[in-house]
Design a protein around this motif. Structure first.
Motif, PDB file in Angstrom:
ATOM      1  N   ASN A  63      -8.090  -6.696  56.547  1.00  0.00           N
ATOM      2  CA  ASN A  63      -7.221  -5.552  56.233  1.00  0.00           C
ATOM      3  C   ASN A  63      -7.463  -5.003  54.827  1.00  0.00           C
ATOM      4  OD1 ASN A  63      -5.933  -5.318  58.636  1.00  0.00           O
ATOM      5  ND2 ASN A  63      -3.953  -6.070  57.932  1.00  0.00           N
ATOM      6  N   ALA A  64      -8.682  -5.129  54.340  1.00  0.00           N
ATOM      7  CA  ALA A  64      -8.958  -4.749  52.944  1.00  0.00           C
ATOM      8  C   ALA A  64      -8.602  -3.290  52.666  1.00  0.00           C
ATOM      9  CB  ALA A  64     -10.425  -5.000  52.612  1.00  0.00           C
ATOM     10  N   ASP A  65      -8.932  -2.400  53.606  1.00  0.00           N
ATOM     11  CA  ASP A  65      -8.670  -0.977  53.334  1.00  0.00           C
ATOM     12  C   ASP A  65      -7.170  -0.695  53.226  1.00  0.00           C
ATOM     13  OD1 ASP A  65     -11.290   0.099  53.109  1.00  0.00           O
ATOM     14  OD2 ASP A  65     -11.533  -0.185  55.267  1.00  0.00           O
ATOM     15  N   GLU A  66      -6.390  -1.441  54.006  1.00  0.00           N
ATOM     16  CA  GLU A  66      -4.946  -1.236  53.930  1.00  0.00           C
ATOM     17  C   GLU A  66      -4.350  -1.892  52.681  1.00  0.00           C
ATOM     18  OE1 GLU A  66      -0.908  -2.242  56.441  1.00  0.00           O
ATOM     19  OE2 GLU A  66      -2.839  -2.448  57.443  1.00  0.00           O
ATOM     20  N   LEU A  67      -4.901  -3.058  52.331  1.00  0.00           N
ATOM     21  CA  LEU A  67      -4.310  -3.817  51.223  1.00  0.00           C
ATOM     22  C   LEU A  67      -4.721  -3.297  49.841  1.00  0.00           C
ATOM     23  CD1 LEU A  67      -4.641  -7.460  52.592  1.00  0.00           C
ATOM     24  CD2 LEU A  67      -2.533  -6.142  52.260  1.00  0.00           C
ATOM     25  N   HIS A  72     -21.637 -10.768  54.047  1.00  0.00           N
ATOM     26  CA  HIS A  72     -22.110 -10.256  52.763  1.00  0.00           C
ATOM     27  C   HIS A  72     -22.361  -8.747  52.771  1.00  0.00           C
ATOM     28  CE1 HIS A  72     -23.467 -14.422  51.025  1.00  0.00           C
ATOM     29  NE2 HIS A  72     -22.207 -14.392  51.390  1.00  0.00           N
ATOM     30  N   ALA A  73     -22.907  -8.242  53.895  1.00  0.00           N
ATOM     31  CA  ALA A  73     -23.201  -6.803  53.935  1.00  0.00           C
ATOM     32  C   ALA A  73     -21.906  -5.996  53.820  1.00  0.00           C
ATOM     33  CB  ALA A  73     -23.930  -6.459  55.242  1.00  0.00           C
ATOM     34  N   GLN A  74     -20.862  -6.441  54.520  1.00  0.00           N
ATOM     35  CA  GLN A  74     -19.572  -5.743  54.438  1.00  0.00           C
ATOM     36  C   GLN A  74     -18.968  -5.881  53.032  1.00  0.00           C
ATOM     37  OE1 GLN A  74     -17.637  -3.863  56.942  1.00  0.00           O
ATOM     38  NE2 GLN A  74     -16.794  -3.366  54.933  1.00  0.00           N
ATOM     39  N   LEU A  75     -19.116  -7.075  52.450  1.00  0.00           N
ATOM     40  CA  LEU A  75     -18.583  -7.284  51.095  1.00  0.00           C
ATOM     41  C   LEU A  75     -19.232  -6.300  50.115  1.00  0.00           C
ATOM     42  CD1 LEU A  75     -16.781  -8.974  49.185  1.00  0.00           C
ATOM     43  CD2 LEU A  75     -18.724 -10.522  48.869  1.00  0.00           C
ATOM     44  N   VAL A  76     -20.538  -6.131  50.247  1.00  0.00           N
ATOM     45  CA  VAL A  76     -21.241  -5.199  49.356  1.00  0.00           C
ATOM     46  C   VAL A  76     -20.700  -3.778  49.519  1.00  0.00           C
ATOM     47  CG1 VAL A  76     -23.499  -4.099  48.964  1.00  0.00           C
ATOM     48  CG2 VAL A  76     -23.316  -6.598  49.077  1.00  0.00           C
ATOM     49  N   GLN A  77     -20.376  -3.419  50.773  1.00  0.00           N
ATOM     50  CA  GLN A  77     -19.788  -2.083  50.993  1.00  0.00           C
ATOM     51  C   GLN A  77     -18.490  -1.935  50.197  1.00  0.00           C
ATOM     52  OE1 GLN A  77     -21.303   0.429  52.595  1.00  0.00           O
ATOM     53  NE2 GLN A  77     -22.965  -1.079  52.730  1.00  0.00           N
ATOM     54  N   TYR A  78     -17.649  -2.961  50.265  1.00  0.00           N
ATOM     55  CA  TYR A  78     -16.382  -2.911  49.513  1.00  0.00           C
ATOM     56  C   TYR A  78     -16.631  -2.887  47.998  1.00  0.00           C
ATOM     57  CZ  TYR A  78     -13.612  -3.761  53.736  1.00  0.00           C
ATOM     58  OH  TYR A  78     -13.015  -3.654  54.963  1.00  0.00           O
ATOM     59  N   THR A 104     -28.065  -9.771  47.985  1.00  0.00           N
ATOM     60  CA  THR A 104     -27.356  -8.497  47.826  1.00  0.00           C
ATOM     61  C   THR A 104     -26.081  -8.600  46.985  1.00  0.00           C
ATOM     62  OG1 THR A 104     -26.204  -8.926  49.915  1.00  0.00           O
ATOM     63  CG2 THR A 104     -28.158  -7.520  50.020  1.00  0.00           C
ATOM     64  N   VAL A 105     -25.267  -9.631  47.228  1.00  0.00           N
ATOM     65  CA  VAL A 105     -23.951  -9.680  46.572  1.00  0.00           C
ATOM     66  C   VAL A 105     -24.092  -9.843  45.056  1.00  0.00           C
ATOM     67  CG1 VAL A 105     -21.759 -10.924  46.392  1.00  0.00           C
ATOM     68  CG2 VAL A 105     -22.818 -10.610  48.639  1.00  0.00           C
ATOM     69  N   LEU A 106     -24.899 -10.790  44.623  1.00  0.00           N
ATOM     70  CA  LEU A 106     -24.983 -11.037  43.177  1.00  0.00           C
ATOM     71  C   LEU A 106     -25.645  -9.865  42.426  1.00  0.00           C
ATOM     72  CD1 LEU A 106     -25.670 -14.907  43.158  1.00  0.00           C
ATOM     73  CD2 LEU A 106     -23.488 -13.677  42.984  1.00  0.00           C
ATOM     74  N   PRO A 107     -26.728  -9.277  42.952  1.00  0.00           N
ATOM     75  CA  PRO A 107     -27.269  -8.087  42.272  1.00  0.00           C
ATOM     76  C   PRO A 107     -26.261  -6.929  42.239  1.00  0.00           C
ATOM     77  CG  PRO A 107     -28.871  -8.965  43.840  1.00  0.00           C
ATOM     78  CD  PRO A 107     -27.610  -9.744  44.043  1.00  0.00           C
ATOM     79  N   THR A 108     -25.499  -6.759  43.314  1.00  0.00           N
ATOM     80  CA  THR A 108     -24.505  -5.677  43.318  1.00  0.00           C
ATOM     81  C   THR A 108     -23.416  -5.954  42.277  1.00  0.00           C
ATOM     82  OG1 THR A 108     -24.918  -5.343  45.671  1.00  0.00           O
ATOM     83  CG2 THR A 108     -22.932  -4.327  44.783  1.00  0.00           C
ATOM     84  N   ALA A 109     -23.047  -7.212  42.131  1.00  0.00           N
ATOM     85  CA  ALA A 109     -22.028  -7.564  41.132  1.00  0.00           C
ATOM     86  C   ALA A 109     -22.517  -7.209  39.728  1.00  0.00           C
ATOM     87  CB  ALA A 109     -21.695  -9.050  41.221  1.00  0.00           C
ATOM     88  N   LEU A 110     -23.782  -7.500  39.446  1.00  0.00           N
ATOM     89  CA  LEU A 110     -24.340  -7.152  38.128  1.00  0.00           C
ATOM     90  C   LEU A 110     -24.340  -5.638  37.944  1.00  0.00           C
ATOM     91  CD1 LEU A 110     -27.357  -9.625  37.847  1.00  0.00           C
ATOM     92  CD2 LEU A 110     -25.324  -9.593  36.380  1.00  0.00           C
TER      93      LEU A 110
END
Ligand SMILES: NC(=O)c1ccc[n+]([C@@H]2O[C@H](COP(=O)([O-])OP(=O)(O)OC[C@H]3O[C@@H](n4cnc5c(N)ncnc54)[C@H](OP(=O)(O)O)[C@@H]3O)[C@@H](O)[C@H]2O)c1
Length: 319
Positions: free
Chosen positions: A161-165, A191-197, A220-226
């Protein structure tokens, strides 16, 4: 914890003044050394990109905490703090964990000394039973169980429910009920969905699974975080509690060169590998045991491996 009251005056001042222990700074930006009160080796802190706040890089995961075990947990949390650890990861879905932490921290009178991070679970069955898929009751219950009026960090558990929360978390942050907000997962397939968020929302933190044996987050996740300047909490640094646990059937001998990065145990070795990724802010090994916590927090002291040493560590593990 608006001011870093979790640090003693000495350590707070040392961080503020950027004092170093006589060892070289650890290279990668955002890492600094200060002495922990109970260790001869300097404490390693990492920076929360959205504010510049510095956090000791090893905390504790608490999904096995129970109310019946509060006396032990209280001792574990107090000792962890003495050794320089302040980050406590919990969740509304972790049965008695929030209540156990709330009681322990209240008994210790140390609410301001810890960085308390919880998770809101808008899609779990128990939340549905409460008629609370939007999460408001869940958040109120977390505050009540943790015996506090604000959290340092609140994350959407498993992205449900990330979009609602997310608008609610943003409003709570604005109102000062939480200092930081984020989203978690512990599954590679998320991970792919997490990167979208991470690209969609102004997140302060993400929490993700990462270890020397399961390195998918590096893709993907760690490079996106940087790239997005998002702090990273790492869960499952030992591969989790079950058959993937890295201590199970580990008959490798700890290499002698592990001493070069101040590691005298596999737990320190495994945690230093995780912490030394430039995107990682805090790692939260799960335990209720004093001796395991003490060993884990040692990984927050001394030097971190550089890129060449990280490769050597991974090669040693894979061999
Ligand atoms: N989706 C999410 O957001 C999510 C999902 C999963 C977990 N988490 C969080 O991440 C935390 C960590 O995950 P986890 O606990 O499942 O996995 P983990 O930290 O990878 O592994 C925990 C396991 O390692 C053992 N262990 C811990 N320290 C040790 C040491 N020094 N020596 C030997 N064994 C040691 C623990 O045993 P003992 O209990 O005997 O110490 C336990 O069996 C959780 O507590 C929770 O807070 C979040």
């Amino acid at each position: 914890m608006s001011d870093p009251k979790h640090l003693s005056t000495t350590r707070r001042d040392a961080i503020k003044l950027g004092l170093y222990s006589g060892m070289a700074a650890l290279g990668s930006s955002g890492i600094s050394n200060v002495f922990a009160e109970d260790s001869k080796l300097p404490l390693i802190t990492k920076v929360v990109p959205s504010t510049g706040e510095k956090l000791p890089c090893v905390g504790i995961g608490t999904n096995s905490f129970t109310v019946a075990d509060v006396p032990n947990l209280q001792a574990v949390l107090k000792r962890m703090h003495d050794l320089g650890g302040i980050f406590v990861d919990t969740a509304s879905a972790y049965r008695e964990s929030e209540a156990a932490i709330g009681t322990a921290v209240d008994n210790l009178k140390m609410r301001d000394q810890f960085f308390i991070s919880s998770k809101i679970s808008g899609g779990e069955k128990n939340e549905a039973k409460m008629g609370d898929l939007g999460g408001v009751k869940s958040f109120d219950r977390s505050l009540e169980r943790l015996r506090t009026d604000r959290l340092d960090l609140l994350m959407v558990h498993n992205m449900l429910n990330a979009d609602e929360l997310m608008p609610k978390l943003q409003a709570w942050k604005k109102a000062g009920k939480i200092r930081y907000l984020g989203i978690t997962t512990s599954e590679d397939t998320d991970h792919a969905q997490l990167v979208q968020y991470m690209k969609k929302y102004p997140l302060d933190f993400v929490e993700v699974n990462y270890s020397i044996a399961y390195r998918n987050a590096e893709q993907t996740v760690l490079p996106t975080a940087l790239d997005r300047k998002i702090a990273v909490v790492v869960n499952l640094p030992f591969g989790g509690k079950h058959e993937e646990n890295l201590f199970l059937n580990n008959n490798r001998v700890l290499p002698a060169w592990a001493a070069d990065i101040n590691c005298s145990s596999w737990s320190e070795f495994l945690l230093k590998f995780v912490i030394s990724h430039p995107a990682v802010t805090v790692v939260i090994p799960g335990t209720t045991k004093m001796e395991h916590m003490e060993s884990n927090i040692q990984a927050a002291h001394g030097v971190l491996p550089d890129a060449a040493m990280r490769k050597r560590m991974a090669d040693a593990w894979n061999a």
